[in-house]
Design a protein around this motif. Structure first.
Motif, PDB file in Angstrom:
ATOM      1  N   THR A 108       0.883  -1.308  -0.086  1.00 59.53           N
ATOM      2  CA  THR A 108       0.162  -0.008  -0.319  1.00 59.53           C
ATOM      3  C   THR A 108       0.882   1.239  -0.049  1.00 59.53           C
ATOM      4  OG1 THR A 108      -0.025   0.069   2.384  1.00 59.53           O
ATOM      5  CG2 THR A 108      -1.777  -1.189   1.179  1.00 59.53           C
ATOM      6  N   SER A 109       0.134   2.199  -0.364  1.00 61.77           N
ATOM      7  CA  SER A 109       1.165   3.548  -0.357  1.00 61.77           C
ATOM      8  C   SER A 109       0.927   4.407   0.942  1.00 61.77           C
ATOM      9  CB  SER A 109       0.665   4.392  -1.574  1.00 61.77           C
ATOM     10  OG  SER A 109      -0.861   4.801  -1.486  1.00 61.77           O
ATOM     11  N   SER A 130       6.719   4.359   5.856  1.00 63.49           N
ATOM     12  CA  SER A 130       7.169   4.472   4.690  1.00 63.49           C
ATOM     13  C   SER A 130       8.409   4.873   4.202  1.00 63.49           C
ATOM     14  CB  SER A 130       5.888   4.899   3.602  1.00 63.49           C
ATOM     15  OG  SER A 130       5.827   6.258   4.072  1.00 63.49           O
ATOM     16  N   SER A 172      10.436  -0.843  -2.002  1.00 60.24           N
ATOM     17  CA  SER A 172       9.110  -0.710  -1.483  1.00 60.24           C
ATOM     18  C   SER A 172       8.716   0.724  -1.814  1.00 60.24           C
ATOM     19  CB  SER A 172       8.899  -0.850   0.000  1.00 60.24           C
ATOM     20  OG  SER A 172       9.698  -0.254   0.766  1.00 60.24           O
ATOM     21  N   GLN A 173       9.760   1.586  -1.766  1.00 63.23           N
ATOM     22  CA  GLN A 173       9.559   3.136  -2.264  1.00 63.23           C
ATOM     23  C   GLN A 173       9.035   3.026  -3.740  1.00 63.23           C
ATOM     24  OE1 GLN A 173      13.073   5.107  -0.840  1.00 63.23           O
ATOM     25  NE2 GLN A 173      12.242   5.416   1.138  1.00 63.23           N
ATOM     26  N   SER A 181       5.865   1.650  -4.505  1.00 67.79           N
ATOM     27  CA  SER A 181       4.813   2.826  -3.968  1.00 67.79           C
ATOM     28  C   SER A 181       4.777   3.737  -4.822  1.00 67.79           C
ATOM     29  CB  SER A 181       5.045   3.322  -2.488  1.00 67.79           C
ATOM     30  OG  SER A 181       4.260   4.374  -2.436  1.00 67.79           O
ATOM     31  N   SER A 222       1.249   4.878  -6.925  1.00 68.80           N
ATOM     32  CA  SER A 222       0.676   5.880  -6.909  1.00 68.80           C
ATOM     33  C   SER A 222       0.649   6.947  -8.220  1.00 68.80           C
ATOM     34  CB  SER A 222       1.204   6.632  -5.485  1.00 68.80           C
ATOM     35  OG  SER A 222       2.310   7.032  -5.670  1.00 68.80           O
TER      36      SER A 222
END
Length: 952
Positions: free
Chosen positions: A270-271, A277, A284-285, A288, A292
């Motif tokens: 998830t963002s 985060s 993962s960044q 994201s 998004s």
């Protein structure tokens, strides 16, 4: 005494036993005083355990726990048949509300638990009554799970409602259960009050309910990504409550490691804008940002990574590919993002010494001031000149020099040559040399002054435009762009054949003759180039572009040539086979029935004058064999097809042989037919030639035309097979053929080798050298399909043994044992380590001068070979660890001989080691046979593991 949880099982089993009436008819368990007491006792045991679901779930089966919680609902006065979602929890007595919560929490947890893979318990000796009982329990569990899953949405709503209660609840204790069992008039309403039972605080309830809801939302997120947001919210709420109240309470404990794993997974899926985060990994960044659409931050991450170089090059390329795919789907705003990420990747490649990617060249076909500005920014931020090594500086300088030499626009060249980074990286003499090179290329260029405007006003000649268009034509894989370029080129000149401009465009001769017969020049060029590019994309496994090119070509030829239309349909079939085998087929997913039908249709096609490529038939037959379509190949394939197509005949014989493998020996006629076909393929044609001296010499032709195909074609076909049984069958055939020759010293072992004939009428006609080479190639290929097939590993080991490569042979013998025994933690099956294999291992060790290993391996034989063991131990020049291996010897006779031998040689220290080994109590001859076998097995395990570490 049985543990408390087992008491629940016993009480409920007794209470739920059906009764039999006078007519011997089975009746439901009666609702009498005895059964009510048993149920109450079961509830009391659960109350003693404080209704801890973790404890109850670990020890009780789903049916038993379902029965227990239903009894709790019943005794807590929840009306049977009432939907829990329709009940207002805030209006219920605390114990009743808690009973409903417990039931629905268990329902959710059971659904989540059922989605996890379960390790199958190894069954013991089959007992009919036990098996029936297990089957009944399994069916009952499945039925309960089905109901729970149907009611999952209601259970989620109940638990979501519980989060809004914000008040303490109470769960039944032994005392409150006793009060409920009294006569109604004696209770005086105590169990209805808010103080009856064990108090569970509102925060404890919220913590546990949030965790359980998070788990079910996370599971549902596999099919609905939006639900991951709900899961994340619940897990982070659980984390907050644990931080506030501690990780355990009287009522529950939460596995914080699992919770941390859930939180991390939710952070990736998830963002998020919170601290978690920000502390996430670059992966993962990036995930994201892609999700998004935050491409500005994505470019920033890539730019920062050019300094740290933490992202693998494959990951960088995969992100760029995904961006290109999104851009090609019509998102024009991504063109700039693709360019920027490509620039970052290119500079990263340059700094790491890799070649510049073709995508960079494509994007720089039309350079601009903005592109050069950004590229120079990337270069400047990717190298720290103060700390960078000289090698790194030289790489960057070379890249900028080549960039200048490749640009035609003098404004852009001046931008680079006057940049601060360029001046720092290149010395004065290097810059002068570059200016001289630029002048030689064009006498007009003067890097010291701004070029005159009129230079850019000179129109390009027609030949320059044609050259640029041809360059674009070579690079493009977009069918509509290819068509547009060809139309422009044919508008400029009608003299050129544009299908010849690249020597990389290759079309099979069977197709080329038909395509070059097209009269219209534009159509001929377009069909040829689309097919050539499509075939090239197939070869490099770019199946997406191949499909686009073939589809465009099919649409074009359908208008005027039925023959070429069928050709394109055949090629698209081959492409679909490749696509499935490289995609879903890798994970074992069966191909769609439509694809199998098309493969059959191709093999049965009887359209005259259609040019056919042999590789398509070859791939079709391999495809059917790989997906076990043996019934069709054996029974349904048309006879004329078998007679005319060698691959179909070979496939039919292989399929029939595989089908009959479990059968009796007399049913193996097809095995003999397959044997004869392969022998003929491996036979050589002999010719006699008289020399100048009058003597007659024999000439052997390696690639004989006696068989249905050449040996090289057979080998190529076999390397398309993946089905283990088919590979094992053909491999065992070649092994048997290898073993048949008269001068063979060391046979190679193989599975199913007994089904083949044991002799050949004309041995001289078989090219046994080619057979030996084929066996080596086949087993190497088979091990790329499954490196853990112990039978194939034994074949590889036997080959190395036969060719005197003893260390390699031991490596594969040990690997074969390791893969089928969990690295020797279990016993190696006797059909893997046969006496022949052990004897070969003994010989390998002997020839490697590892004589102590020889003595230990002599114990592995069904009858211990004392003669070889004693002879080996007499050797004093041993290359192994010698006395440190004595702990692996379990045969007392060998240990006694060692003691005598060291005493005779005066080797006191080694004699003491042998005495210590022989003095271990587990080797006492008076011990039961099981103890002695266990001692032997333990030493076998340790010795083989030690050998594996030595030879792996």
């Amino acid at each position: 005494d049985p543990p408390p949880v087992q008491l629940i099982v016993q009480f409920l089993e007794q209470a739920s036993k059906p009764s039999v009436n006078e007519q011997n008819q089975v009746q439901p368990p009666p609702d009498n005083k005895r059964n009510r007491i048993l149920k109450l006792l079961a509830l009391k045991v659960a109350a003693h355990l404080k209704w801890d679901l973790d404890v109850l779930e670990k020890s009780l089966s789903v049916p038993v726990l379902n029965m227990l919680l239903n009894e709790l609902l019943c005794i807590s006065k929840v009306p049977p048949g009432t939907k829990h979602v329709d009940v207002d929890l805030s209006s219920l007595p605390p114990t009743t509300a808690m009973a409903i919560l417990l039931y629905n929490r268990w329902a959710i947890r059971t659904i989540v638990q059922s989605s996890f893979p379960v390790k199958q318990v190894k069954p013991g000796p089959p007992q009919l009554n036990v098996m029936n009982q297990i089957q009944q329990e399994k069916e009952l569990t499945e039925n309960i799970l089905k109901v729970l899953k149907e009611q999952a949405a209601d259970s989620i709503l109940v638990l979501e409602g519980a989060l809004k209660l914000n008040k303490d609840l109470y769960v039944h204790t032994i005392r409150t259960l006793d009060l409920l069992a009294m006569e109604p008039g004696m209770v005086n309403g105590e169990t209805e009050s808010s103080t009856a039972g064990l108090k569970i605080t509102a925060e404890e309830i919220q913590c546990q309910v949030c965790y359980d809801l998070g788990a079910i939302y996370f599971q549902q997120g596999a099919t609905n990504a939006a639900v991951h947001e709900n899961a994340k919210e619940k897990f982070f709420k659980t984390k907050e409550l644990i931080a506030k109240n501690g990780s355990s309470s009287l009522h529950f404990t939460i596995d914080e490691e699992r919770l941390a794993g859930y939180c991390q997974a939710c952070g990736v899926l998830t963002s998020s804008d919170d601290d978690a985060s920000q502390q996430a990994t670059p992966y993962s960044q990036i995930h994201s940002c892609m999700k998004s659409g935050n491409y500005q931050d994505l470019v920033k991450i890539f730019l920062e990574d050019n300094l740290t170089l933490s992202l693998p090059v494959q990951f960088r390329q995969s992100v760029l590919r995904e961006l290109f795919q999104k851009a090609q789907q019509g998102n024009d705003s991504l063109d700039e993002v693709c360019f920027k990420v490509c620039m970052c990747n290119t500079v990263c490649d340059v700094l790491q010494g890799r070649t510049v990617d073709v995508q960079f060249c494509q994007l720089f076909l039309k350079p601009s001031k903005e592109k050069i500005d950004f590229l120079l920014e990337v270069c400047s931020k990717s190298i720290n000149l103060e700390n960078a090594s000289e090698a790194l500086k030289r790489k960057m300088a070379a890249f900028l020099k080549n960039l200048c030499l490749g640009l035609e626009d003098l404004h852009l060249v001046f931008m680079i040559s006057s940049h601060e980074l360029f001046i720092k990286l290149l010395k004065d003499d290097e810059r002068k040399l570059l200016i001289d090179q630029m002048r030689k290329r064009s006498p007009r260029i003067n890097l010291c002054t701004k070029p005159v405007t009129s230079f850019y006003d000179i129109p390009a000649s027609a030949s320059v435009n044609i050259g640029q268009l041809e360059h674009q034509l070579i690079l493009s894989v977009d069918p509509w762009r290819i068509r547009q370029i060809l139309i422009e080129l044919h508008g400029m000149t009608s003299e050129r054949q544009f299908w010849t401009i690249s020597n990389k465009w290759e079309v099979p001769n069977v197709y080329g003759n038909v395509i070059l017969g097209i009269k219209d020049n534009l159509t001929r060029d377009l069909v040829y180039i689309l097919m050539a590019k499509g075939l090239h994309c197939c070869a490099i496994k770019d199946f997406v572009h191949a499909k686009q090119l073939f589809a465009a070509c099919l649409e074009l030829v359908t208008e005027f040539s039925p023959k070429l239309r069928q050709v394109m349909l055949n090629e698209m079939l081959l492409l679909d086979i490749y696509t499935h085998e490289a995609g879903a087929g890798v994970s074992g997913e069966r191909p769609p029935s439509d694809l199998i039908s098309r493969v059959r249709g191709y093999l049965e096609m009887r359209v005259p004058d259609i040019p056919l490529r042999q590789v398509i038939a070859e791939e079709c037959v391999a495809f059917l064999l790989n997906w076990c379509e043996n019934e069709y190949l054996t029974m349904q394939v048309p006879l004329p097809l078998v007679q005319t197509n060698p691959y179909v005949k070979l496939g039919q014989l292989l399929a029939a042989t595989c089908k009959e493998l479990p059968g009796p020996k007399e049913s193996r006629r097809t095995a003999k037919d397959l044997w004869e076909v392969v022998v003929q393929i491996c036979s050589v044609s002999n010719q006699h030639k008289r020399g100048n001296d009058g003597r007659v010499s024999l000439i052997k032709h390696r690639e004989s035309t006696l068989g249905i195909m050449y040996r090289s074609e057979l080998l190529s076909f076999i390397k398309k097979l993946r089905e283990p049984l088919v590979l094992t069958t053909i491999l065992s055939l070649f092994v048997k053929l290898h073993n048949v020759r008269e001068d063979i010293v060391n046979d190679i072992a193989a599975e199913h080798i007994s089904i083949w004939p044991s002799s050949i009428p004309n041995l001289q006609s078989v090219d046994f050298e080619a057979v030996a080479v084929t066996v080596k190639e086949l087993v190497s290929y088979a091990l790329t399909i499954n490196a853990n097939n112990h039978f194939w590993l034994i074949i590889q080991a036997d080959i190395y043994f036969a060719t005197n490569q003893y260390s390699a042979a031991l490596h594969y013998y040990l690997q074969a044992g390791a893969v089928c025994s969990d690295f020797f933690n279990k016993m190696v099956p006797p059909d893997v380590y046969t006496d022949q294999v052990i004897k070969r291992m003994i010989k390998c060790c002997s020839l490697l001068n590892c004589h102590t290993q020889v003595a230990i391996l002599c114990q592995f034989l069904r009858e211990v070979d004392y003669k070889t063991a004693f002879k080996a131990l007499q050797e004093q020049n041993s290359h192994d660890a010698m006395d440190s291996y004595y702990e692996y010897i379990w045969d007392v006779t060998i240990l006694e001989y060692l003691t005598y031998l060291h005493h005779k040689r005066g080797e006191t220290d080694k004699r003491q080691i042998a005495i210590k080994a022989i003095g271990q109590t587990e080797l006492n001859a008076s011990n039961p046979e099981e103890v002695l076998q266990l001692a032997a097995q333990r030493r076998k395990k340790k010795f083989l593991q030690a050998m594996a570490k030595l030879y792996f």
